[in-house]
Design a protein around this motif. Structure first.
Motif, mmCIF file in Angstrom:
data_model
loop_
_atom_site.group_PDB
_atom_site.id
_atom_site.type_symbol
_atom_site.label_atom_id
_atom_site.label_comp_id
_atom_site.label_asym_id
_atom_site.label_seq_id
_atom_site.Cartn_x
_atom_site.Cartn_y
_atom_site.Cartn_z
ATOM 1 N N MET A 1 0.840 -1.183 0.000
ATOM 2 C CA MET A 1 0.000 0.000 0.000
ATOM 3 C C MET A 1 0.879 1.237 0.000
ATOM 4 S SD MET A 1 -1.323 0.524 3.931
ATOM 5 C CE MET A 1 -0.170 0.868 5.255
ATOM 6 N N ARG A 2 0.293 2.372 -0.290
ATOM 7 C CA ARG A 2 0.974 3.659 -0.219
ATOM 8 C C ARG A 2 0.676 4.307 1.138
ATOM 9 N NH1 ARG A 2 4.919 4.781 -3.373
ATOM 10 N NH2 ARG A 2 4.279 6.837 -4.181
ATOM 11 N N ASP A 15 5.608 6.412 0.559
ATOM 12 C CA ASP A 15 6.327 5.183 0.238
ATOM 13 C C ASP A 15 5.353 4.037 0.001
ATOM 14 O OD1 ASP A 15 8.820 6.380 0.602
ATOM 15 O OD2 ASP A 15 8.895 5.845 2.732
ATOM 16 N N THR A 16 5.847 3.000 -0.653
ATOM 17 C CA THR A 16 5.117 1.733 -0.723
ATOM 18 C C THR A 16 5.577 0.873 0.443
ATOM 19 O OG1 THR A 16 4.931 1.848 -3.128
ATOM 20 C CG2 THR A 16 4.657 -0.315 -2.107
ATOM 21 N N VAL A 17 4.635 0.470 1.286
ATOM 22 C CA VAL A 17 4.932 -0.298 2.501
ATOM 23 C C VAL A 17 4.027 -1.523 2.536
ATOM 24 C CG1 VAL A 17 5.589 1.813 3.729
ATOM 25 C CG2 VAL A 17 3.251 0.960 3.911
ATOM 26 N N PRO A 18 4.347 -2.524 3.364
ATOM 27 C CA PRO A 18 3.492 -3.716 3.444
ATOM 28 C C PRO A 18 2.072 -3.369 3.895
ATOM 29 C CG PRO A 18 5.631 -4.136 4.440
ATOM 30 C CD PRO A 18 5.574 -2.660 4.179
ATOM 31 N N ASP A 19 1.082 -4.057 3.341
ATOM 32 C CA ASP A 19 -0.293 -3.888 3.795
ATOM 33 C C ASP A 19 -0.422 -4.368 5.239
ATOM 34 O OD1 ASP A 19 -0.897 -3.043 1.277
ATOM 35 O OD2 ASP A 19 -1.978 -4.855 0.681
ATOM 36 N N PRO A 20 -1.251 -3.703 6.050
ATOM 37 C CA PRO A 20 -1.478 -4.182 7.416
ATOM 38 C C PRO A 20 -2.249 -5.507 7.408
ATOM 39 C CG PRO A 20 -3.003 -2.411 6.907
ATOM 40 C CD PRO A 20 -2.059 -2.506 5.742
ATOM 41 N N PRO A 54 12.877 6.425 10.738
ATOM 42 C CA PRO A 54 12.556 6.494 9.311
ATOM 43 C C PRO A 54 11.609 5.372 8.900
ATOM 44 C CG PRO A 54 14.888 6.896 9.645
ATOM 45 C CD PRO A 54 14.337 6.476 10.983
ATOM 46 N N GLY A 55 10.547 5.765 8.193
ATOM 47 C CA GLY A 55 9.548 4.800 7.760
ATOM 48 C C GLY A 55 8.308 4.740 8.633
ATOM 49 N N ASP A 56 8.328 5.423 9.785
ATOM 50 C CA ASP A 56 7.119 5.452 10.628
ATOM 51 C C ASP A 56 5.971 6.089 9.842
ATOM 52 O OD1 ASP A 56 8.357 4.301 12.776
ATOM 53 O OD2 ASP A 56 8.481 6.128 13.991
ATOM 54 N N ILE A 57 4.808 5.434 9.881
ATOM 55 C CA ILE A 57 3.632 5.934 9.163
ATOM 56 C C ILE A 57 2.914 6.954 10.044
ATOM 57 C CG2 ILE A 57 1.449 5.329 8.060
ATOM 58 C CD1 ILE A 57 2.596 2.529 7.592
ATOM 59 N N LEU A 58 2.657 8.124 9.486
ATOM 60 C CA LEU A 58 2.075 9.235 10.225
ATOM 61 C C LEU A 58 0.548 9.239 10.109
ATOM 62 C CD1 LEU A 58 4.587 12.027 9.110
ATOM 63 C CD2 LEU A 58 4.720 10.528 11.116
ATOM 64 N N GLY A 59 -0.076 10.110 10.907
ATOM 65 C CA GLY A 59 -1.501 10.383 10.750
ATOM 66 C C GLY A 59 -2.374 9.773 11.819
ATOM 67 N N HIS A 60 -3.322 10.586 12.321
ATOM 68 C CA HIS A 60 -4.215 10.089 13.379
ATOM 69 C C HIS A 60 -5.635 10.645 13.232
ATOM 70 C CE1 HIS A 60 -2.325 13.829 14.975
ATOM 71 N NE2 HIS A 60 -3.569 14.073 15.418
ATOM 72 N N GLU A 61 -6.019 11.019 12.014
ATOM 73 C CA GLU A 61 -7.371 11.549 11.796
ATOM 74 C C GLU A 61 -8.044 10.827 10.624
ATOM 75 O OE1 GLU A 61 -6.664 16.144 13.334
ATOM 76 O OE2 GLU A 61 -7.160 15.789 11.240
ATOM 77 N N GLY A 131 -2.680 6.693 10.133
ATOM 78 C CA GLY A 131 -3.766 6.588 9.169
ATOM 79 C C GLY A 131 -3.607 7.416 7.911
ATOM 80 N N GLN A 132 -2.440 8.017 7.677
ATOM 81 C CA GLN A 132 -2.207 8.686 6.401
ATOM 82 C C GLN A 132 -1.686 7.639 5.425
ATOM 83 O OE1 GLN A 132 0.280 12.019 7.467
ATOM 84 N NE2 GLN A 132 -1.422 13.124 8.425
ATOM 85 N N ALA A 133 -2.574 6.732 5.068
ATOM 86 C CA ALA A 133 -2.212 5.536 4.309
ATOM 87 C C ALA A 133 -3.466 4.988 3.641
ATOM 88 C CB ALA A 133 -1.609 4.483 5.241
ATOM 89 N N GLU A 134 -3.278 4.025 2.774
ATOM 90 C CA GLU A 134 -4.428 3.424 2.086
ATOM 91 C C GLU A 134 -5.219 2.485 2.991
ATOM 92 O OE1 GLU A 134 -3.476 3.222 -2.588
ATOM 93 O OE2 GLU A 134 -2.178 1.901 -1.368
#
Length: 394
Positions: A1-2, A15-20, A54-61, A131-134
């Protein structure tokens, strides 16, 4: 996912990262349809790098649609539309039972001595992917998601994740009575919404203080008496007292926090920490860290004697100097803390109908694809292009 990820000070990337994946039977996977950039995300962008990797996924809304559920989940099902609170709270522990979801005993980060975990917000709060992710893995699938109806646009509900409950708690903690007065310092998304809520709840005068023209104009349109810091020829406290029979307002909401203007020494110290190795920077912040306190000191000056200060702007200093003599002499009451999202959901939901009393539809000034997230962070941090609130669409 992005996904939008942190890579260093003022360096976020998509970035492209593994899907949860489902890790526990109570987990759910949510396909994100809207996700906000919060003012506190800028603290990660600017100040709190020592607690990120580095690589931590941001976002909480975030909000979105349930894609998959664990075997123990019965409260939601694939296809349900949900908003995800920024608190990672179990909903069943003693603290959650007291309405203190930000202090959830199940997710407290005891190794750091901090409260309940937060989505997308550093090692201090659990280093939980944001949650700033797909897609987003959400624990406590029977208790944490807020189920909302299909039909209305995302913007009707997405602010339940943070903006609305944070602003609601700010006003509740300020104890603004019907007919009372309140000054709101900082008219970013939280301060703006807190001013709207105070007016809705019957405050007779809401004074908003800022220096960004677009923020001031937007608040005036909602009935706020605004003070432009660039034009106030006198001390802010004196300007507020002139509007309140010489007393100051009954309450003050500090919606600015650690990165206030007007504190060059503290600003320089914060910037210096950003250049130190993480281990040393963490020790310095935890034992000797200071904030820019201009907003909080202004609040102490502005509030009337016997009044209340509600701090909703994020502070992180360990040794911030406080004028306790003045605070004691003025008999100030002080309340603060992360918002307890689920504590306020039932109060707020009835206001999110077609009447849109709080003006949530149209609250965002920018709606952008996730891929433009890095540019949005830069614009938001620089307060350019009239950007006040941004939603990203994965």
């Amino acid at each position: 996912m992005r996904a939008l990820t942190w890579h260093g000070k003022r360096d976020v990337r998509v970035d492209t990262v593994p899907d949860p994946q489902i890790l526990k039977p109570s987990d759910i996977i949510v396909r994100i349809t809207s996700t906000g950039i919060c003012g506190s995300d800028l603290h990660l962008y600017e100040v709190l790098g020592p607690y990120l990797e580095p690589g931590d996924i941001l976002g909480h809304e975030p909000m979105g649609v349930v894609e998959e559920v664990g075997n123990d989940v019965t409260a939601v099902a694939p296809g349900d539309r949900v908003v995800i609170p920024f608190n990672v709270s179990c909903g069943t522990c003693w603290m959650c039972g007291q309405g203190l979801h930000s202090q959830c005993e199940t997710t407290q980060v005891r190794s750091r001595g901090t409260g309940g975990s937060l989505f997308g917000y550093t090692k201090l709060y659990g280093q939980v992917p944001g949650g700033q992710a797909e897609f987003l893995r959400v624990p406590f699938g029977n208790k944490l998601p807020i189920k909302v109806p299909d039909g209305p646009p995302d913007e009707r509900f997405v602010y339940l994740s943070d903006v609305l409950p944070t602003a609601w708690q700010a006003v509740a903690y300020a104890d603004v009575q019907p007919g009372g007065t309140v000054t709101v310092l900082g008219l970013g998304p939280i301060g703006d919404m807190a001013a709207r809520i105070a007016i809705h709840q019957g405050a007779s005068k809401v004074i908003g203080v800022d220096l960004v023209p677009e923020r001031l104009a937007r608040a005036r349109e909602r009935g706020v008496h605004t003070l432009d810091l660039r034009e106030v020829s006198k001390d802010v406290g004196d300007a507020v007292r002139e509007l309140t029979d010489g007393r100051g307002t009954d309450a003050v909401i500090d919606a600015v926090g650690m990165e206030a203007h007007g504190a060059p020494t503290a600003k320089a110290a914060q910037q210096l920490v950003g250049f130190l190795p993480d281990a040393l920077a963490q020790k310095l912040m935890e034992r000797a860290g200071i904030d820019r306190l201009a907003a909080l000191h202004t609040a102490i000056d502005v509030v009337r004697r016997g009044g209340t200060i509600s701090v909703v702007g994020v502070y992180g200093g360990a040794v911030d100097p406080m004028p306790l003599l003045t605070m004691f002499d003025k008999q100030i009451q002080l309340r603060m803390g992360q918002a307890n999202v689920w504590r306020w959901v039932e109060d707020i939901l009835p206001l999110l109908d077609d009447k849109d009393i709080l003006g949530v539809e149209g609250f965002a000034t920018h709606t952008l694809p996730l891929e433009e997230g890095p540019a949005a962070y830069r614009t938001f941090q620089a307060k350019e292009d009239g950007m006040i609130k941004t939603l990203l669409r994965p």
